[in-house]
Scaffold this motif. Structure first.
Motif, mmCIF file in Angstrom:
data_model
loop_
_atom_site.group_PDB
_atom_site.id
_atom_site.type_symbol
_atom_site.label_atom_id
_atom_site.label_comp_id
_atom_site.label_asym_id
_atom_site.label_seq_id
_atom_site.Cartn_x
_atom_site.Cartn_y
_atom_site.Cartn_z
ATOM 1 N N LYS A 214 34.837 134.257 38.787
ATOM 2 C CA LYS A 214 34.225 135.183 39.709
ATOM 3 C C LYS A 214 34.003 134.337 40.819
ATOM 4 O O LYS A 214 33.257 133.365 40.914
ATOM 5 N N PRO A 215 34.691 134.607 41.882
ATOM 6 C CA PRO A 215 34.682 133.728 43.242
ATOM 7 C C PRO A 215 33.477 133.712 44.040
ATOM 8 O O PRO A 215 32.997 132.532 44.739
ATOM 9 N N THR A 216 32.436 134.550 43.347
ATOM 10 C CA THR A 216 31.243 134.739 44.264
ATOM 11 C C THR A 216 30.166 133.993 43.461
ATOM 12 O O THR A 216 28.960 134.106 43.612
ATOM 13 N N GLU A 217 30.300 133.580 42.065
ATOM 14 C CA GLU A 217 29.236 132.844 41.213
ATOM 15 C C GLU A 217 29.401 131.595 41.258
ATOM 16 O O GLU A 217 30.559 130.897 41.588
ATOM 17 N N THR A 218 28.466 130.750 40.738
ATOM 18 C CA THR A 218 28.625 129.408 40.835
ATOM 19 C C THR A 218 29.314 128.885 39.541
ATOM 20 O O THR A 218 29.614 129.384 38.621
ATOM 21 N N THR A 219 29.803 127.538 39.769
ATOM 22 C CA THR A 219 30.782 127.029 38.760
ATOM 23 C C THR A 219 30.565 125.630 38.791
ATOM 24 O O THR A 219 30.602 125.257 39.913
ATOM 25 N N LEU A 220 30.754 124.783 37.800
ATOM 26 C CA LEU A 220 31.124 123.392 37.808
ATOM 27 C C LEU A 220 32.739 123.361 37.231
ATOM 28 O O LEU A 220 32.967 122.044 37.018
ATOM 29 N N GLU A 221 33.346 124.100 37.208
ATOM 30 C CA GLU A 221 34.761 124.057 36.710
ATOM 31 C C GLU A 221 35.432 123.504 37.958
ATOM 32 O O GLU A 221 35.454 124.131 39.072
ATOM 33 N N ILE A 222 36.321 122.516 37.790
ATOM 34 C CA ILE A 222 37.123 121.763 38.841
ATOM 35 C C ILE A 222 38.075 122.705 39.453
ATOM 36 O O ILE A 222 38.930 123.403 38.491
ATOM 37 N N PRO A 223 37.981 123.245 40.488
ATOM 38 C CA PRO A 223 38.875 124.219 41.194
ATOM 39 C C PRO A 223 40.534 123.573 41.391
ATOM 40 O O PRO A 223 40.647 122.368 41.444
ATOM 41 N N LEU A 224 41.331 124.456 41.244
ATOM 42 C CA LEU A 224 42.792 124.187 41.458
ATOM 43 C C LEU A 224 42.933 124.297 43.173
ATOM 44 O O LEU A 224 42.458 125.001 43.674
ATOM 45 N N GLY A 225 43.545 123.254 43.596
ATOM 46 C CA GLY A 225 43.632 122.992 45.294
ATOM 47 C C GLY A 225 45.174 122.927 45.304
ATOM 48 O O GLY A 225 46.104 123.062 44.605
ATOM 49 N N SER A 226 45.382 122.704 46.574
ATOM 50 C CA SER A 226 46.679 122.463 47.329
ATOM 51 C C SER A 226 46.664 121.241 48.195
ATOM 52 O O SER A 226 47.855 120.777 48.653
ATOM 53 N N GLY A 227 45.514 120.651 48.405
ATOM 54 C CA GLY A 227 45.494 119.692 49.486
ATOM 55 C C GLY A 227 45.994 118.193 48.933
ATOM 56 O O GLY A 227 46.298 117.942 47.835
ATOM 57 N N PRO A 228 45.562 117.148 49.846
ATOM 58 C CA PRO A 228 45.767 115.882 49.456
ATOM 59 C C PRO A 228 45.009 115.272 48.192
ATOM 60 O O PRO A 228 45.302 114.243 47.688
ATOM 61 N N TYR A 229 44.118 115.981 47.832
ATOM 62 C CA TYR A 229 43.272 115.213 46.918
ATOM 63 C C TYR A 229 42.764 116.361 45.763
ATOM 64 O O TYR A 229 42.666 117.445 46.138
ATOM 65 N N ARG A 230 42.455 115.855 44.517
ATOM 66 C CA ARG A 230 42.009 116.732 43.583
ATOM 67 C C ARG A 230 40.824 116.119 43.087
ATOM 68 O O ARG A 230 40.486 114.798 43.252
ATOM 69 N N ILE A 231 39.801 116.867 42.358
ATOM 70 C CA ILE A 231 38.462 116.350 41.987
ATOM 71 C C ILE A 231 39.033 115.708 40.351
ATOM 72 O O ILE A 231 39.656 116.287 39.512
ATOM 73 N N ALA A 232 38.635 114.391 40.290
ATOM 74 C CA ALA A 232 39.175 113.526 39.063
ATOM 75 C C ALA A 232 37.838 113.483 38.250
ATOM 76 O O ALA A 232 38.097 113.480 36.832
ATOM 77 N N LYS A 233 36.591 113.415 38.699
ATOM 78 C CA LYS A 233 35.425 113.225 37.711
ATOM 79 C C LYS A 233 34.007 113.827 38.650
ATOM 80 O O LYS A 233 34.082 113.685 39.744
ATOM 81 N N LEU A 234 33.244 114.157 37.816
ATOM 82 C CA LEU A 234 32.013 115.050 38.177
ATOM 83 C C LEU A 234 30.860 114.404 37.538
ATOM 84 O O LEU A 234 30.871 114.502 36.346
ATOM 85 N N ASP A 235 29.902 114.131 38.336
ATOM 86 C CA ASP A 235 28.818 113.934 37.589
ATOM 87 C C ASP A 235 27.821 114.878 38.503
ATOM 88 O O ASP A 235 27.180 114.465 39.466
ATOM 89 N N PRO A 236 27.379 116.085 37.898
ATOM 90 C CA PRO A 236 26.767 117.037 38.674
ATOM 91 C C PRO A 236 25.437 116.457 39.250
ATOM 92 O O PRO A 236 24.495 116.030 38.670
ATOM 93 N N GLY A 237 25.435 116.877 40.661
ATOM 94 C CA GLY A 237 24.282 116.506 41.357
ATOM 95 C C GLY A 237 24.254 114.981 41.751
ATOM 96 O O GLY A 237 23.275 114.618 42.535
ATOM 97 N N ARG A 238 25.200 114.171 41.366
ATOM 98 C CA ARG A 238 24.919 112.503 41.574
ATOM 99 C C ARG A 238 26.331 112.164 42.261
ATOM 100 O O ARG A 238 25.900 111.261 43.166
#
Length: 621
Positions: A214-238
């Motif tokens: 749901k695009p309007t809800e919060t999520t910590l799922e790494i999104p699919l993109g098209s740009g030069p970078y992608r999220i590789a690692k996540l430490d929520p809030g840090r």
């Protein structure tokens, strides 16, 4: 954010190639770029921007420090993602991207071509056939249409910015058309190209748990993109780590050649500004923009790494934008409705003493909403500016024709006394009286109070000296510091008396965003940038003069007229600006010989990791 140039007949938007406007055509020509200032600098066959080095190595890790935090990865709905606004260009490409050595000129990114209707009533973008998402799926017109709908429906920023887009539709296998509700708006064809394009198929799919996204809800799922970078690692809030996409579809197209050179970027989040400085000194991150004069003057020079040259202190000119930074009062609250009260608050602000004792003389007092640019009003209106003001004379203060705007000057005991006496006179004229050392409503007996809102402790340094002067008038002042997320929510809902530190950055090409900054329609719309709550028919009329200016000279004149009227109402108490960007960096990075004219340092997108410098500086810890 528009800029103007002379234009004959209806073809007001000059495109590429240096060609004279052609007679009306059933199908306008496809172009590789759009500009609002004449002919684009770069021809259709350009290979890279002049401020990017196509031979730059792709290497290394860049660590950045951020004050604040984040609570989720939803980059769609403005305001719910903490401090992640700046990460959008890393993940999602846009239809066009702006050159940093031309005022408001855009070249194709996802789009290989653009076609503008002669009356500026629509624009068509043709997507590159090689444009794809990180999962290999092609970027399609359906993605553009989906993105526009989601963003406009759920983001106050986009809803205002794209208010005049009436329809978006696919008109070919790779072509998407934006049709506008008005013609002649020179900016609209270009600014729709700034919109991040989102993957429709991903957002309409299911997450790892099998739940519909749901695009309007919060999520910590790494999104699919098209740009030069992608999220590789996540430490929520840090922290968030981004990795360069090795097979990024747009790596070698002209607008990207020599850019996005770091193999990885990591954002580390710190809640406290003091801790942020110490973390930088401890080599916890690589680059710092320092916006506190005291820190710039005293916090680093005794540090060994600075003396040894392992940390570089450097200023870069700020030529590409103007700014209004100010104490911002909420006009929705009755106590700030009278302009005499607001002027009294300016008279009490002793910038000169603050600049001497707190800022080491490093700042200048802001006296324009477009401070630092040719768009700033000065003196008395003349020529085209006066003609524009005359056309709305019945809607604006008469003094704009006879009194240049000037901030009060303090800095001495005598000047303070003079200005405070005038402030008392204005407050009394506005219905207040001094009783028992307090400024109270003469009729109601209610004290005049102001609560300033801030999001970090730096607000204390600027509010407390101001409070001393206001309290000499009998005004009770308090300061409330909240965390950045709470601050954002309070500001979005206009739940404040006054903002301690607030700013409106301005491009050299003001346009449609002015409606969101100062327009009456935005004043009561939660999430708008009309934080002051300005509702004024004269300003509304002048905003339209800016948006529909027919050439650059008219744009400058209309913007100066708007600036002059905004200043005449004393909506805010202007603060200060430096005219430069002050930076510190661990000396591990290099940049092209040419820096962007309007992009400051160009960091980080045209810089790269330099192994030779890094070897001398020491490995990152």
């Amino acid at each position: 954010m528009t800029a103007r140039r002379p234009a004959a007949l209806a073809l007001l938007l000059c495109l590429t190639g240096g060609l004279a406007p052609a007679p009306a055509l059933a199908d306008p020509p496809w172009r590789h770029g759009l500009t609002l200032l004449g002919t684009p600098k770069y021809p259709a066959d350009f290979t890279h921007f002049a401020y990017a080095d196509p031979e730059a190595p792709k290497d290394g890790l860049l660590r950045l420090g951020q004050q604040g935090s984040f609570d989720n990865l939803n980059l769609i709905v403005s305001g719910v993602k903490g401090d992640l606004e700046g990460e959008v260009p890393l993940i999602y490409d846009t239809l066009m991207t702006e050159a940093l050595d031309e005022p408001f000129t855009s070249y194709g990114l996802l789009a290989e071509g653009v076609q503008v209707a002669e009356d500026l009533g629509s624009v068509t973008y043709r997507l590159r056939p090689q444009a794809k998402w990180h999962d290999g799926a092609p970027v399609t017109p359906a993605d553009v249409i989906f993105s526009f709908g989601i963003l406009k429906e759920n983001s106050p920023l986009y809803a205002s910015y794209y208010h005049n887009v009436a329809k978006v539709e696919a008109v070919g296998e790779r072509e998407v058309r934006f049709t506008f509700s008005e013609t002649g708006n020179r900016e609209l064809p270009q600014i729709v190209g700034q919109m991040p394009v989102l993957p429709k198929h991903w957002w309409e799919g299911r997450d790892g748990g099998g739940h519909p996204r749901k695009p309007t809800e919060t999520t910590l799922e790494i999104p699919l993109g098209s740009g030069p970078y992608r999220i590789a690692k996540l430490d929520p809030g840090r922290s968030i780590t981004y990795e360069r996409v090795a097979d990024y579809w747009g790596r070698d197209i002209p607008v990207n050649k020599g850019r996005f050179n770091f193999d990885a970027l990591r954002n580390e989040y710190f809640r406290d500004g003091t801790v942020l400085i110490e973390a930088f000194k401890a080599d916890q991150f690589d680059w710092r923009s320092e916006n506190i004069a005291r820190n710039w003057a005293t916090a680093y020079d005794g540090f060994p790494a600075v003396r040894e040259g392992r940390i570089v202190k450097e200023e870069f000119p700020s030529r590409g934008s103007g700014i209004m930074q100010c104490f911002t009062f909420n006009l929705r609250r009755a106590k700030f409705a009278d302009p005499r009260v607001r002027r009294a608050l300016n008279l009490a602000f002793d910038f000169e003493e603050m600049n001497r004792t707190l800022f080491y003389g490093l700042y200048k007092r802001i006296d324009s909403y477009f401070f630092g640019t040719e768009l700033a009003a000065s003196g008395l209106p003349e020529g085209r500016e006066r003609e524009i003001l005359e056309s709305v004379r019945d809607k604006i203060p008469e003094k704009v024709f006879t009194e240049p705007y000037r901030n009060p000057v303090n800095g001495s005991a005598e000047a303070q006394r003079t200005n405070l006496r005038e402030a008392v006179r204005l407050l009394q004229a506005a219905g207040y009286a001094q009783r028992g050392g307090q400024m109270v409503g003469a009729a109601s007996g209610q004290p005049l109070t102001i609560e300033f809102l801030g999001y970090d402790n730096s607000a204390e340094r600027v509010v407390l000296p101001y409070r001393q002067q206001l309290e000499r008038l009998g005004i009770k002042v308090t300061l409330r510091i909240v965390d950045p997320a709470q601050y954002q929510n309070l500001v979005r809902g206009f739940e404040f008396d006054a903002l301690a530190l607030n700013s409106w950055p301005e491009s050299l090409s003001p346009g449609n965003e002015q409606r969101d900054f100062w327009g009456s329609a935005a004043a009561d719309r939660p999430g708008s940038r009309n934080l002051a709550g300005i509702k004024d028919a004269g300003i509304d009329a002048l905003i339209e003069k800016v948006i529909f200016a027919r050439d650059r000279d008219e744009l400058v004149a209309a913007t100066r007229a708007l600036d002059r009227v905004l200043l005449a109402h004393d909506y805010v108490v202007p603060q200060w600006a430096a005219g430069v960007s002050r930076t510190l960096r661990w000396n591990r990075f290099a940049h092209p010989a040419v820096l962007p004219t309007y992009g400051g340092s160009g960091f980080p997108w045209t810089w790269w990791y330099d192994r030779t410098l890094a070897a001398k500086t020491g490995a990152a810890r």
